[in-house]
Scaffold this active site. Structure first.
Site, short mmCIF file in Angstrom:
data_model
loop_
_atom_site.label_atom_id
_atom_site.label_comp_id
_atom_site.label_asym_id
_atom_site.label_seq_id
_atom_site.Cartn_x
_atom_site.Cartn_y
_atom_site.Cartn_z
N GLN A 157 49.13 34.76 -31.47
CA GLN A 157 48.05 34.67 -32.52
C GLN A 157 48.19 33.21 -33.07
O GLN A 157 49.07 32.88 -33.41
CB GLN A 157 48.49 35.82 -33.45
CG GLN A 157 47.49 35.77 -34.91
CD GLN A 157 48.42 35.09 -35.87
OE1 GLN A 157 49.52 35.05 -35.96
NE2 GLN A 157 47.65 34.24 -36.58
N HIS A 308 44.41 42.19 -42.74
CA HIS A 308 45.53 41.51 -42.74
C HIS A 308 46.56 42.01 -43.81
O HIS A 308 47.24 41.54 -44.53
CB HIS A 308 45.18 39.86 -43.63
CG HIS A 308 46.10 38.92 -43.17
ND1 HIS A 308 45.63 37.87 -42.34
CD2 HIS A 308 47.49 38.67 -43.24
CE1 HIS A 308 46.52 36.94 -41.93
NE2 HIS A 308 47.48 37.43 -42.63
C1 GLV Z 1 50.44 35.37 -42.85
O1 GLV Z 1 49.91 35.54 -41.83
C2 GLV Z 1 50.70 36.12 -43.84
O2 GLV Z 1 49.95 37.22 -44.22
O3 GLV Z 1 51.71 35.86 -44.62
#
Ligand code: GLV
Length: 419
Positions: A157, A308
């Site tokens: 990634q 994320h």
């Molecule tokens: C990095 O990708 C994070 O989410 O700290």
């Protein structure tokens, strides 16, 4: 097409119900009170220094997206079928032409080698041993070449800057190392606003302060088993994979992290990387069907629907809620998902809504931090055992049987998925 590789040569471990059913009987000592992935966090909190734990566990701002990831899985109901007699159940999953023993893998996570001794290698090897894959993170502290060579890892990634020359040079470096699938994360033009890190004094690079030394000393198992062992055996960790050249050491007073230029990243840079990359090309961090249509039209092979782990834009919708709308634009692309997957039923719900594979993050790293490879094996086995049990309770023997018919969707999701 990608070359024949070490991983190709290793047959996927076939799913063995007897092994996963026994998952709990081989819990590592530090995880003896962890009976589900959600229990790993409490054990990790006791083991890791506050800034390291907080970095992994933390989310952006008020944690709305982080919470939505779990709540939205919970809002989907399951309708089991009865008396279908599936004694043999298989979790085998084909992804980009390869067969894996599980429908889930390990999401890319930065700083893994700070939480667990040789964390990047441990995660990749443990995933392969259990018949699945780990995606190597750009914010890792282990040279990508070493991980590819020693573990057979084939998914990398990247965080690209908006600079064509740097994009091309980094794409070539990743290809030279033998990676086959390039995942480009697109939801990080700037870092998320993570107040936990500010409170704990976690910065990158880490600043060597008396407070940091104290935080480390109060966690002696981590101090000796991870920090000291790393320095003695592997040397001072560096940001190895953000750019074509090695980045700064993790512990520094004045160095600025080489994160420059991400704000300028645009579709034309990603298109250039796509055109240059011979293997599978995946965009990670897309939530908008319009972006999915762009990804499809530019020739991406897959997408990872993700917010994320709730660490970027707080308030961004959960991937499971985004999934139905996204599938309408995905065309032939392989659709994967991460963020908030903790239970076997979460995996099955994502598959029923059309995802082909999912990724799990934080609990896997907690497992590595607490017990090395055994901790990751345990996490994988627990989740697999849940999926197996859930398949029996739902009345299915193959994952392909897991369709929308088994779900009751909340109104908002039903509406979004209407043709
Ligand atoms: C990095 O990708 C994070 O989410 O700290």
């Amino acid at each position: 097409m990608p070359n024949e590789t070490a991983q190709d040569a290793t047959p996927a471990v076939r799913y063995e119900p007897a092994v996963t059913a026994r998952a709990r009987s081989h819990a590592p000592f530090r995880l003896r009170r962890a009976f589900a992935l959600e229990d790993f966090e409490a054990a990790a909190r006791r083991h890791l220094p506050a800034p390291v734990f907080g970095y992994i566990a933390g989310a952006a701002e008020t944690g709305r997206s982080f919470a939505a990831n779990r709540l939205d899985f919970g809002a989907i109901g399951l309708v089991p079928r009865s008396l279908r007699g599936h004694v043999h159940r298989s979790q085998e999953t084909v992804l980009f032409g390869k067969t894996y023993a599980r429908p889930f893998g390990i999401a890319p996570m930065g700083f893994s080698a700070l939480a667990a001794y040789d964390g990047d290698v441990v995660l990749a090897k443990a995933a392969h041993t259990r018949g699945t894959l780990a995606i190597m993170s750009a914010t890792s502290l282990t040279a990508l070449e070493r991980v590819a060579e020693e573990t057979g890892s084939r998914w990398f990634q990247a965080y690209f800057p908006g600079d064509m020359a740097r994009v091309e040079a980094m794409t070539d470096r990743i290809a030279r190392a033998g990676f086959e699938t390039l995942v480009v994360t697109v939801d990080v033009p700037v870092n998320g606003n993570r107040e936990t890190d500010l409170r704990n004094g976690f910065a990158t690079p880490l600043k060597p302060t008396p407070r940091l030394a104290w935080q480390g000393m109060t966690r002696p198992a981590w101090l000796f088993g991870t920090a000291y062992k790393t320095l003695r055996r592997l040397g001072m960790p560096h940001f190895e994979n953000l750019d074509v050249d090695r980045g700064p050491p993790i512990l520094a007073r004045n160095l600025i992290r080489s994160f420059s230029g991400r704000e300028q990243l645009r579709w034309e840079h990603v298109q250039a990387a796509r055109d240059r990359w011979k293997g599978n090309f995946v965009l990670k961090g897309v939530l908008s069907p319009r972006d999915v249509a762009m990804a499809r039209d530019m020739g991406c092979d897959g997408i990872i629907v993700s917010n994320h782990g709730g660490r970027q834009l707080d308030g961004a919708i959960s991937p499971i809620a985004a999934l139905p709308g996204i599938l309408q634009e995905a065309g032939e692309m392989t659709v994967m998902l991460d963020s908030g997957v903790r239970r076997g039923t979460d995996v099955l719900k994502a598959l029923a809504l059309g995802a082909q594979f999912v990724f799990v993050g934080r609990p896997m790293l907690y497992g590595a931090a607490l017990a090395g490879a055994a901790g990751v094996h345990y996490a994988i086995d627990l989740l697999s055992a849940e999926i197996d049990r859930d398949m029996a309770l739902l009345g299915i023997g193959e994952l392909s049987e897991m369709t929308r018919d088994f779900l009751v969707l909340p109104e908002a999701l039903e509406h979004r998925s209407a043709p």
